[in-house]
Design a protein around this motif. Sequence first.
Motif, mmCIF file in Angstrom:
data_model
loop_
_atom_site.group_PDB
_atom_site.id
_atom_site.type_symbol
_atom_site.label_atom_id
_atom_site.label_comp_id
_atom_site.label_asym_id
_atom_site.label_seq_id
_atom_site.Cartn_x
_atom_site.Cartn_y
_atom_site.Cartn_z
ATOM 1 N N MET A 1 0.935 -1.101 0.073
ATOM 2 C CA MET A 1 0.498 0.051 -0.088
ATOM 3 C C MET A 1 0.773 1.225 -0.497
ATOM 4 S SD MET A 1 -2.906 -0.462 0.089
ATOM 5 C CE MET A 1 -3.623 0.826 0.061
ATOM 6 N N ILE A 2 2.194 1.877 0.671
ATOM 7 C CA ILE A 2 2.995 2.159 1.043
ATOM 8 C C ILE A 2 3.928 2.626 -0.666
ATOM 9 C CG2 ILE A 2 4.980 3.641 1.726
ATOM 10 C CD1 ILE A 2 3.705 1.723 4.407
ATOM 11 N N LEU A 3 4.070 1.737 -1.113
ATOM 12 C CA LEU A 3 4.527 1.260 -2.275
ATOM 13 C C LEU A 3 3.843 2.271 -3.466
ATOM 14 C CD1 LEU A 3 6.710 -1.705 -2.618
ATOM 15 C CD2 LEU A 3 7.674 0.375 -3.082
ATOM 16 N N THR A 4 2.530 2.307 -3.340
ATOM 17 C CA THR A 4 1.403 2.693 -4.270
ATOM 18 C C THR A 4 1.226 4.052 -4.639
ATOM 19 O OG1 THR A 4 -0.309 3.180 -2.941
ATOM 20 C CG2 THR A 4 0.051 0.793 -4.673
ATOM 21 N N ASP A 5 2.551 4.950 -3.365
ATOM 22 C CA ASP A 5 2.717 6.516 -3.107
ATOM 23 C C ASP A 5 3.293 6.861 -4.317
ATOM 24 O OD1 ASP A 5 2.890 8.819 -2.700
ATOM 25 O OD2 ASP A 5 2.858 8.543 0.023
ATOM 26 N N HIS A 6 2.500 7.398 -5.173
ATOM 27 C CA HIS A 6 3.958 7.766 -6.575
ATOM 28 C C HIS A 6 5.266 8.784 -5.629
ATOM 29 C CE1 HIS A 6 2.257 5.500 -9.192
ATOM 30 N NE2 HIS A 6 0.911 5.582 -8.522
ATOM 31 N N THR A 7 5.367 9.822 -4.708
ATOM 32 C CA THR A 7 5.526 10.075 -4.132
ATOM 33 C C THR A 7 6.590 10.420 -3.393
ATOM 34 O OG1 THR A 7 4.332 11.132 -2.134
ATOM 35 C CG2 THR A 7 3.583 12.060 -4.113
ATOM 36 N N LEU A 8 6.778 9.062 -3.046
ATOM 37 C CA LEU A 8 8.258 8.312 -2.405
ATOM 38 C C LEU A 8 8.863 8.140 -2.710
ATOM 39 C CD1 LEU A 8 6.270 4.906 -0.906
ATOM 40 C CD2 LEU A 8 6.645 7.183 -0.460
ATOM 41 N N SER A 9 10.345 8.915 -2.257
ATOM 42 C CA SER A 9 11.706 9.241 -3.126
ATOM 43 C C SER A 9 11.774 7.382 -3.547
ATOM 44 C CB SER A 9 12.488 9.675 -1.556
ATOM 45 O OG SER A 9 13.177 8.244 -0.382
ATOM 46 N N GLU A 10 13.160 7.604 -3.680
ATOM 47 C CA GLU A 10 14.240 6.345 -4.281
ATOM 48 C C GLU A 10 14.774 5.561 -3.842
ATOM 49 O OE1 GLU A 10 14.007 4.666 -7.163
ATOM 50 O OE2 GLU A 10 12.494 6.125 -7.132
ATOM 51 N N GLN A 11 14.948 6.590 -2.716
ATOM 52 C CA GLN A 11 15.666 5.488 -1.218
ATOM 53 C C GLN A 11 13.945 4.759 -0.414
ATOM 54 O OE1 GLN A 11 18.023 7.977 1.401
ATOM 55 N NE2 GLN A 11 18.233 5.775 3.165
ATOM 56 N N VAL A 12 13.178 5.482 -0.015
ATOM 57 C CA VAL A 12 12.513 5.149 0.512
ATOM 58 C C VAL A 12 11.862 3.720 -0.098
ATOM 59 C CG1 VAL A 12 9.975 5.462 1.748
ATOM 60 C CG2 VAL A 12 11.412 7.271 1.874
ATOM 61 N N ARG A 13 11.308 3.671 -1.426
ATOM 62 C CA ARG A 13 11.251 3.019 -2.414
ATOM 63 C C ARG A 13 12.385 1.525 -2.504
ATOM 64 N NH1 ARG A 13 7.248 2.803 -5.514
ATOM 65 N NH2 ARG A 13 5.844 5.358 -5.667
ATOM 66 N N GLY A 14 13.238 1.734 -2.194
ATOM 67 C CA GLY A 14 14.020 0.370 -2.044
ATOM 68 C C GLY A 14 13.858 0.237 -0.686
ATOM 69 N N ASN A 15 14.295 0.802 0.744
ATOM 70 C CA ASN A 15 13.714 0.489 1.395
ATOM 71 C C ASN A 15 12.359 -0.913 1.426
ATOM 72 O OD1 ASN A 15 16.011 1.474 2.320
ATOM 73 N ND2 ASN A 15 15.292 2.977 3.274
ATOM 74 N N LEU A 16 11.429 -0.080 1.384
ATOM 75 C CA LEU A 16 10.221 -0.962 1.135
ATOM 76 C C LEU A 16 10.536 -2.427 0.262
ATOM 77 C CD1 LEU A 16 7.523 2.243 0.593
ATOM 78 C CD2 LEU A 16 8.057 0.779 2.987
ATOM 79 N N ALA A 17 11.020 -2.229 -0.886
ATOM 80 C CA ALA A 17 10.806 -3.024 -1.886
ATOM 81 C C ALA A 17 11.600 -4.060 -0.606
ATOM 82 C CB ALA A 17 11.964 -2.995 -2.929
ATOM 83 N N ASP A 18 13.092 -3.991 -0.092
ATOM 84 C CA ASP A 18 13.672 -4.847 0.165
ATOM 85 C C ASP A 18 13.050 -5.462 1.732
ATOM 86 O OD1 ASP A 18 15.899 -4.559 -0.435
ATOM 87 O OD2 ASP A 18 17.184 -3.038 0.330
ATOM 88 N N ILE A 19 12.084 -4.870 2.513
ATOM 89 C CA ILE A 19 10.893 -5.281 2.702
ATOM 90 C C ILE A 19 10.134 -6.557 2.806
ATOM 91 C CG2 ILE A 19 8.777 -4.742 4.554
ATOM 92 C CD1 ILE A 19 9.820 -1.793 5.540
ATOM 93 N N GLU A 20 9.530 -5.755 1.411
ATOM 94 C CA GLU A 20 8.427 -6.710 0.399
ATOM 95 C C GLU A 20 9.338 -7.938 0.493
ATOM 96 O OE1 GLU A 20 4.716 -5.445 -2.836
ATOM 97 O OE2 GLU A 20 7.523 -5.128 -2.875
#
Length: 503
Positions: free
Chosen positions: A148-167
Amino acid sequence: MDCNGVITYCNPNHAKIFGYSPEEMVGRSMLDLIAHDADRERTRRLLAELVRDRPTPWTLETQNRTKDGRVIWLRIDWNYRLNESGEVVGFVSVLTDVTARKRAEAERQAIEAQIQQSQKLESLGVLAGGIAHDFNNLLMVVLGHAEMILTDHTLSEQVRGNLADIEKAAQRASELCRQLLAYSGRGRFVIKPVDLNALIQELGRLLEVSIGKNAQVEYRLAEQILPVLADATQLRQVVLNLLTNAAEAMPASDGRITVTTACRHVEEAELEGMVLGQALEAGTYISLEVADTGCGMDPDTVARMFDPFFTTKFTGRGLGLAAVMGIVRSHNGAIACRSRRGAGTTIEVLLPALTGPYSSLSDTGPLGVRTWHGQGLVLLADDDPQVRTVSRQMLEKLGLQVIAAADGVGAVELFRARSGEFACVLLDLMMPRLSVEEVLETIRQIAPAVPVVLMSGYSDEETARRFVGHNRLWFLQKPFKIKNISNIFREFMPEATSPNAAS
């Protein structure tokens, strides 16, 4: 007999036990009639002790060989022969044939061992399945919120990378849960005719990557098609786990793994000596054999090799072979292991051969299908508040409105009050106060045609056995993602035509 065990007299009954005449028995050493070296040495030491220490009369049970080569069990009761000076000059022995008793004891011990093994597998299976179910609920929360957080298109690339690692980490944990469910016999299955040879050949590059460079693989695949009725994904896991286990037993280099397939007739006697084979009938089986030239195992390790969490590897989790056994058990198969320390290991898996017409089918679905979006009111029932929260967000992301209940009673009350408004009902398989069966029965009485989706940390195979005969029923295995919900809802709900229904 004399002090060295040479027979000086034998009555006809004792001679008959061995198949000799009394005359043939006289002059023979009693030690020569004993079948095994260990028993023979034990008896030799006993004779020396009787002469030297003169303890109380002794009883011994040994395996002895008859004239025609049969091996029999004898109970031998010993006593002394003394001369006038009280010195030991020989022995008197009374023989009793106890072969029937020994066989009965061996059969009873074998049955007891089978029962203990079955009970151990059952209890470990229940434990493993329960852990996997509860852990999948936790992963549902982690994966759901990350998505759900990854659907937020305003996230920075670093945050997206962190979330991707969690996933990714949560997905790996989910894979461990699937292995636990496989061991418990509650893994997910899509049963279809599968050609074992074709499946191994399709794995190709994946097998090479799994094995690494420290071993060469030789394939000795049967020329004919080898059809089994199986879940292709689970069967791939069996092949991968067996080859990975073999590769990890290899030395640094120059190891060899041989993969052999065959179709052969197997008798009950052979099946009884295999893990899981005691309940199977003689017949035609497909054989998958993986042999390695690795370090091999001692008998104690072989006895525990299929236990979950048992491993001899520093980095191992002890689930690979446990999952293999669970999958084979669920496919009504059997496993045999031959291993010796320093001489490698051979593991053979037998699966019932499929007879009659068949075709090898792929279990892969269509790629590139866009996410479904719809409209309507959905009833969501789950006793875990965190799972309810993230599930609601996922459903709302698909354009649906959600009313949630925390247990079965709440779900029934909400459905009674607004039954005509619900386009679908999602029910957790394990709810307090009212069972899912009772909730489903009430819903069907009120609105027989409403689609119902059952959610569970267990598999759809487990669910199917509980709800045989129910129509308009779907299954969603936790942890699920938005696309999993989308694929199910596409089957029974029209897609929204609103401009807001973005792909």
